[in-house]
Write a protein that holds these residues in place. Structure first.
Motif, mmCIF file in Angstrom:
data_model
loop_
_atom_site.group_PDB
_atom_site.id
_atom_site.type_symbol
_atom_site.label_atom_id
_atom_site.label_comp_id
_atom_site.label_asym_id
_atom_site.label_seq_id
_atom_site.Cartn_x
_atom_site.Cartn_y
_atom_site.Cartn_z
ATOM 1 N N ALA A 130 16.755 27.223 36.721
ATOM 2 C CA ALA A 130 17.915 26.439 36.301
ATOM 3 C C ALA A 130 17.488 25.080 35.757
ATOM 4 C CB ALA A 130 18.873 26.262 37.485
ATOM 5 N N TYR A 131 16.565 24.426 36.463
ATOM 6 C CA TYR A 131 16.095 23.107 36.015
ATOM 7 C C TYR A 131 15.368 23.191 34.668
ATOM 8 C CZ TYR A 131 17.050 20.912 40.578
ATOM 9 O OH TYR A 131 17.636 20.396 41.707
ATOM 10 N N GLU A 132 14.520 24.184 34.515
ATOM 11 C CA GLU A 132 13.740 24.297 33.275
ATOM 12 C C GLU A 132 14.647 24.539 32.074
ATOM 13 O OE1 GLU A 132 10.686 23.676 32.755
ATOM 14 O OE2 GLU A 132 9.670 23.791 34.696
ATOM 15 N N ARG A 133 15.675 25.340 32.268
ATOM 16 C CA ARG A 133 16.612 25.574 31.167
ATOM 17 C C ARG A 133 17.391 24.297 30.846
ATOM 18 N NH1 ARG A 133 17.940 26.594 26.542
ATOM 19 N NH2 ARG A 133 19.970 27.526 26.099
ATOM 20 N N ALA A 134 17.805 23.561 31.886
ATOM 21 C CA ALA A 134 18.485 22.283 31.660
ATOM 22 C C ALA A 134 17.562 21.311 30.930
ATOM 23 C CB ALA A 134 18.927 21.684 32.997
ATOM 24 N N LEU A 135 16.287 21.301 31.312
ATOM 25 C CA LEU A 135 15.316 20.422 30.659
ATOM 26 C C LEU A 135 15.168 20.772 29.182
ATOM 27 C CD1 LEU A 135 13.112 18.208 30.943
ATOM 28 C CD2 LEU A 135 11.500 20.055 31.471
#
Length: 356
Positions: free
Chosen positions: A39-44
């Protein structure tokens, strides 16, 4: 909610990134560490594309990614993310901005975990200086750094300085939140561990018991603090000749971990090792060997084959081999334990010398 936003705004909209970041926060809070990074990597990815690589939102997401990697023991990945987050914040924010202190504190915790204690202490001090300017010396944010510094000072053997800062942080937390807050209980447990390391057994025991009986700790949600307290009480009882009572606390700590959302806790191998020591003191060598074997197996699975808890279990098994006349087995275990300690701490370390 994220599906609706993707439908309404498209998969690369900033609102989608915000939802993904919030999802990552939820997964991190519930210790679902396998899913949180996705989730974080996609948001990044979205935020870098839409806002540029040096935006505050990118820095925030990087800090979150670093926290997940730190929780799973991926320290190199954690350091890369946290260093980049701090660099963005220092280049784009005023020098005393709270976000900079947050990044400094996160890096301090990371370097403490890696054993770079002088670096950790420096980072905590830098963060504390900012927080005292922004919030004042009696704010809970400053107590966080005081507690972190206390832990590092204790690991450096500066026990009087450590105890002074633990007491100061505890007073601040009580003044801000009252005696029954989780931060009070957490600080009492950490303070008790420091008192144990300093050999102040009676005071350590009363402080640990008081911390674990704090309603905010005993309620079940703060199981990691309970585990820390149970393990510390077990070690205290081992040191004071109460091996059977120690086993009860090690069992309680292990049961909490195995029933938690993260049964592969990095604490588990050390708890198995301590249980093995307790069984050895009680003369149950068969149970001791099983416990050390579980410590090695869980250490290799969770932390890697060259982790320090694996070496500690190998050493203890080696001593049992010596006493039983199994000299070849003992030599093999000691050799492997020395190699692990040498790799992790250097040839001049006390751990490597002990293994040798």
């Amino acid at each position: 909610d994220n599906g609706l936003r993707e439908t309404n705004f498209g998969p690369d909209h900033l609102l989608v990134a915000a939802t993904l970041n919030s999802l990552g926060n939820l997964l991190y809070a519930t210790e679902e560490y396998d899913e949180a990074p996705q989730a974080y990597e996609r948001a990044l990815e979205i935020r870098e594309a839409k806002l540029g690589p040096d935006s505050p939102e990118v820095a925030l997401t990087l800090k979150n990614i670093g926290a997940v990697h730190m929780a799973t023991g991926d320290f190199d990945l954690a350091e890369a993310a946290l260093d980049r987050s701090l660099a963005i914040r220092e280049s784009s924010l005023p020098p005393n901005h709270p976000d900079i202190s947050n990044s400094l504190t996160a890096l301090a915790v990371l370097h403490e975990s890696r054993g770079d204690l002088d670096r950790a202490l420096d980072l905590h001090e830098r963060s504390l200086a900012i927080r005292e300017i922004v919030y004042g010396p009696g704010h809970a944010q400053t107590a966080e750094n005081l507690r972190g510094m206390a832990q590092v000072l204790g690991e450096l053997g500066r026990h009087e300085d450590s105890e002074e800062l633990f007491a100061a942080s505890l007073r601040i937390y009580i003044d801000n939140f009252g005696a029954d807050h989780q931060e009070v209980g957490k600080t009492e447990v950490s303070y008790g561990c420091e008192l144990l390391a300093a050999g102040k057994y009676a005071l350590a025991e009363s402080t640990l018991v008081h911390g674990i009986n704090n309603p905010a700790v005993a309620g079940g949600e703060n199981y990691s603090v309970q585990v820390q307290a149970f393990e510390a009480l077990g070690r205290l009882e081992l040191d004071t000749g109460r091996a059977e009572a120690a086993l009860g606390h090690f069992d309680a700590a292990r049961d909490l971990i195995l029933a938690s959302p993260s049964p592969d806790s990095p604490q588990l191998p050390s708890i198995w090792n301590s249980a093995g020591v307790a069984y050895t003191q009680l003369g149950d060598w068969e149970a001791a060997r099983r416990a050390y074997g579980e410590g090695i197996a869980s250490g290799e699975r969770i932390l890697g084959s060259d982790s320090t808890p694996v070496a500690e279990c190998l050493l203890n098994l080696g001593y049992m081999d010596l006493l039983e006349g199994n000299f070849e087995d003992a030599a093999a275990r000691f050799t492997r334990a020395y190699a692990i300690h040498e790799k992790n701490h250097g040839t001049e370390s006390s751990q490597a010398a002990y293994a040798a």
